[in-house]
Scaffold this motif. Structure first.
Motif, PDB file in Angstrom:
ATOM      1  N   ILE A   8      55.952  43.065  55.175  1.00 31.39           N
ATOM      2  CA  ILE A   8      55.613  42.420  56.446  1.00 31.39           C
ATOM      3  C   ILE A   8      55.832  40.912  56.403  1.00 31.39           C
ATOM      4  N   TRP A   9      55.405  40.268  55.322  1.00 29.82           N
ATOM      5  CA  TRP A   9      55.377  38.804  55.298  1.00 29.82           C
ATOM      6  C   TRP A   9      56.383  38.159  54.353  1.00 29.82           C
ATOM      7  N   LYS A  10      57.351  38.896  53.821  1.00 32.56           N
ATOM      8  CA  LYS A  10      58.311  38.329  52.872  1.00 32.56           C
ATOM      9  C   LYS A  10      58.981  37.086  53.448  1.00 32.56           C
ATOM     10  N   GLY A  11      59.027  36.033  52.637  1.00 35.54           N
ATOM     11  CA  GLY A  11      59.686  34.796  53.035  1.00 35.54           C
ATOM     12  C   GLY A  11      58.819  33.857  53.858  1.00 35.54           C
ATOM     13  N   THR A  12      57.556  34.209  54.038  1.00 34.57           N
ATOM     14  CA  THR A  12      56.642  33.353  54.805  1.00 34.57           C
ATOM     15  C   THR A  12      55.490  32.906  53.907  1.00 34.57           C
ATOM     16  N   ASP A  13      54.669  32.008  54.416  1.00 26.21           N
ATOM     17  CA  ASP A  13      53.489  31.558  53.670  1.00 26.21           C
ATOM     18  C   ASP A  13      52.490  32.690  53.442  1.00 26.21           C
ATOM     19  N   LYS A  14      52.582  33.739  54.230  1.00 26.69           N
ATOM     20  CA  LYS A  14      51.652  34.865  54.090  1.00 26.69           C
ATOM     21  C   LYS A  14      52.154  35.941  53.128  1.00 26.69           C
ATOM     22  N   GLN A  15      53.304  35.709  52.493  1.00 24.30           N
ATOM     23  CA  GLN A  15      53.811  36.700  51.544  1.00 24.30           C
ATOM     24  C   GLN A  15      52.760  36.945  50.464  1.00 24.30           C
ATOM     25  N   HIS A  16      52.449  38.188  50.214  1.00 22.98           N
ATOM     26  CA  HIS A  16      51.441  38.627  49.235  1.00 22.98           C
ATOM     27  C   HIS A  16      50.034  38.147  49.587  1.00 22.98           C
ATOM     28  N   ILE A  17      49.756  37.955  50.854  1.00 17.10           N
ATOM     29  CA  ILE A  17      48.431  37.504  51.280  1.00 17.10           C
ATOM     30  C   ILE A  17      47.343  38.501  50.874  1.00 17.10           C
ATOM     31  N   CYS A  18      47.715  39.760  50.750  1.00 18.22           N
ATOM     32  CA  CYS A  18      46.747  40.782  50.328  1.00 18.22           C
ATOM     33  C   CYS A  18      46.183  40.466  48.949  1.00 18.22           C
ATOM     34  N   GLN A  19      46.991  39.891  48.086  1.00 13.25           N
ATOM     35  CA  GLN A  19      46.534  39.522  46.748  1.00 13.25           C
ATOM     36  C   GLN A  19      46.053  38.076  46.705  1.00 13.25           C
ATOM     37  N   LYS A  20      46.782  37.172  47.355  1.00 15.06           N
ATOM     38  CA  LYS A  20      46.420  35.751  47.325  1.00 15.06           C
ATOM     39  C   LYS A  20      45.065  35.483  47.959  1.00 15.06           C
ATOM     40  N   SER A  21      44.631  36.349  48.859  1.00 17.06           N
ATOM     41  CA  SER A  21      43.344  36.131  49.534  1.00 17.06           C
ATOM     42  C   SER A  21      42.147  36.528  48.667  1.00 17.06           C
ATOM     43  N   ILE A  22      42.398  37.157  47.531  1.00 15.70           N
ATOM     44  CA  ILE A  22      41.324  37.540  46.613  1.00 15.70           C
ATOM     45  C   ILE A  22      41.017  36.327  45.736  1.00 15.70           C
ATOM     46  N   THR A  23      39.885  35.715  45.979  1.00 13.12           N
ATOM     47  CA  THR A  23      39.518  34.478  45.297  1.00 13.12           C
ATOM     48  C   THR A  23      38.758  34.761  44.003  1.00 13.12           C
ATOM     49  N   PRO A  24      38.747  33.785  43.095  1.00 12.54           N
ATOM     50  CA  PRO A  24      37.916  33.937  41.895  1.00 12.54           C
ATOM     51  C   PRO A  24      36.444  34.179  42.250  1.00 12.54           C
ATOM     52  N   GLN A  25      35.969  33.546  43.304  1.00 10.83           N
ATOM     53  CA  GLN A  25      34.584  33.729  43.721  1.00 10.83           C
ATOM     54  C   GLN A  25      34.324  35.181  44.140  1.00 10.83           C
ATOM     55  N   LEU A  26      35.276  35.788  44.849  1.00 12.12           N
ATOM     56  CA  LEU A  26      35.137  37.186  45.246  1.00 12.12           C
ATOM     57  C   LEU A  26      35.108  38.084  44.009  1.00 12.12           C
ATOM     58  N   VAL A  27      36.012  37.830  43.069  1.00  9.57           N
ATOM     59  CA  VAL A  27      36.050  38.624  41.844  1.00  9.57           C
ATOM     60  C   VAL A  27      34.715  38.500  41.102  1.00  9.57           C
ATOM     61  N   MET A  28      34.233  37.282  40.928  1.00  4.34           N
ATOM     62  CA  MET A  28      32.973  37.076  40.209  1.00  4.34           C
ATOM     63  C   MET A  28      31.805  37.757  40.905  1.00  4.34           C
ATOM     64  N   SER A  29      31.799  37.720  42.238  1.00  6.66           N
ATOM     65  CA  SER A  29      30.687  38.359  42.965  1.00  6.66           C
ATOM     66  C   SER A  29      30.675  39.874  42.755  1.00  6.66           C
ATOM     67  N   LYS A  30      31.838  40.453  42.519  1.00  8.45           N
ATOM     68  CA  LYS A  30      31.930  41.902  42.309  1.00  8.45           C
ATOM     69  C   LYS A  30      31.678  42.311  40.855  1.00  8.45           C
ATOM     70  N   ILE A  31      32.064  41.444  39.906  1.00  6.44           N
ATOM     71  CA  ILE A  31      31.908  41.845  38.500  1.00  6.44           C
ATOM     72  C   ILE A  31      30.585  41.403  37.894  1.00  6.44           C
ATOM     73  N   ARG A  32      29.973  40.379  38.458  1.00  9.95           N
ATOM     74  CA  ARG A  32      28.712  39.894  37.878  1.00  9.95           C
ATOM     75  C   ARG A  32      27.682  41.018  37.711  1.00  9.95           C
ATOM     76  N   PRO A  33      27.503  41.901  38.698  1.00  7.43           N
ATOM     77  CA  PRO A  33      26.538  43.000  38.519  1.00  7.43           C
ATOM     78  C   PRO A  33      26.940  43.999  37.428  1.00  7.43           C
ATOM     79  N   LEU A  34      28.213  44.012  37.053  1.00  8.11           N
ATOM     80  CA  LEU A  34      28.694  44.957  36.036  1.00  8.11           C
ATOM     81  C   LEU A  34      28.518  44.439  34.615  1.00  8.11           C
ATOM     82  N   LEU A  35      28.325  43.132  34.467  1.00  6.77           N
ATOM     83  CA  LEU A  35      28.238  42.535  33.144  1.00  6.77           C
ATOM     84  C   LEU A  35      26.870  42.747  32.530  1.00  6.77           C
ATOM     85  N   LYS A  36      26.874  43.016  31.240  1.00  5.10           N
ATOM     86  CA  LYS A  36      25.619  43.173  30.515  1.00  5.10           C
ATOM     87  C   LYS A  36      25.036  41.799  30.255  1.00  5.10           C
ATOM     88  N   ASN A  37      23.741  41.699  30.313  1.00  4.92           N
ATOM     89  CA  ASN A  37      23.083  40.397  30.053  1.00  4.92           C
ATOM     90  C   ASN A  37      23.069  40.073  28.588  1.00  4.92           C
TER      91      ASN A  37
END
Length: 115
Positions: free
Chosen positions: A86-115
Motif C-alpha cells: 500500500i505505502w511503498k515509496g512513501t513516508d508511510k512505507q512499513h508504518i505497520c512496523q515503524k509505529s510499534i514504539t519501544p514504549q509499546l514493546v516495554m508495556s507489553k513485556i514488562r508483565p512477562l518479566l520475572k522480578n
C-alpha cells in the motif's frame, strides 16, 4: 568479526533457558514456541491468529495499515525486501512496523518479566 554458527539444538537450548524471547514473525519465534516457551512477537503486518495462538503476547499497533500479510488481495513479492503493497515509496512505507514504539514493546513485556 568472526562468523559464528550454532546448531538448531544449541539455539533451542539458549531459548529454553532465556527468561523471555522477543522476536518477529519468523523462524526463531516459531522455534521458541515449539519448545513450549512464551513468545513476545512484534508483528504489525499479520493479523492475530495467523501465527500460533497459545503462549504468545502479540505486540502491534492497532489502527494503522494492517494486515497486508494476511490480506488475500496482496501477493507477497519474495524478491522485494521493501515489500509494502500500500505505502511503498512513501513516508508511510512499513508504518505497520515503524509505529510499534519501544514504549509499546516495554508495556507489553514488562508483565512477562520475572522480578
Amino acid at each position: 568479526m568472526e562468523n559464528i554458527h550454532h546448531s538448531i539444538e544449541e539455539v533451542a537450548n539458549y531459548l529454553y533457558h532465556a527468561d523471555l524471547f522477543i522476536g518477529l514473525g519468523s523462524g526463531l519465534s516459531w522455534l521458541n514456541w515449539a519448545i513450549g516457551k512464551h513468545t513476545a512477537m512484534i508483528n504489525g503486518f499479520a493479523e492475530p491468529g495467523h501465527e500460533f495462538t497459545k503462549k504468545i503476547t502479540r505486540i502491534f499497533k492497532e489502527n494503522v495499515c494492517f494486515p497486508c500479510w494476511t490480506n488475500p488481495n496482496f501477493t507477497f513479492d519474495a524478491g522485494d525486501w521493501d515489500w509494502c503493497p500500500i505505502w511503498k515509496g512513501t513516508d508511510k512505507q512499513h508504518i505497520c512496523q515503524k509505529s510499534i514504539t519501544p514504549q509499546l514493546v516495554m508495556s507489553k513485556i514488562r508483565p512477562l518479566l520475572k522480578n
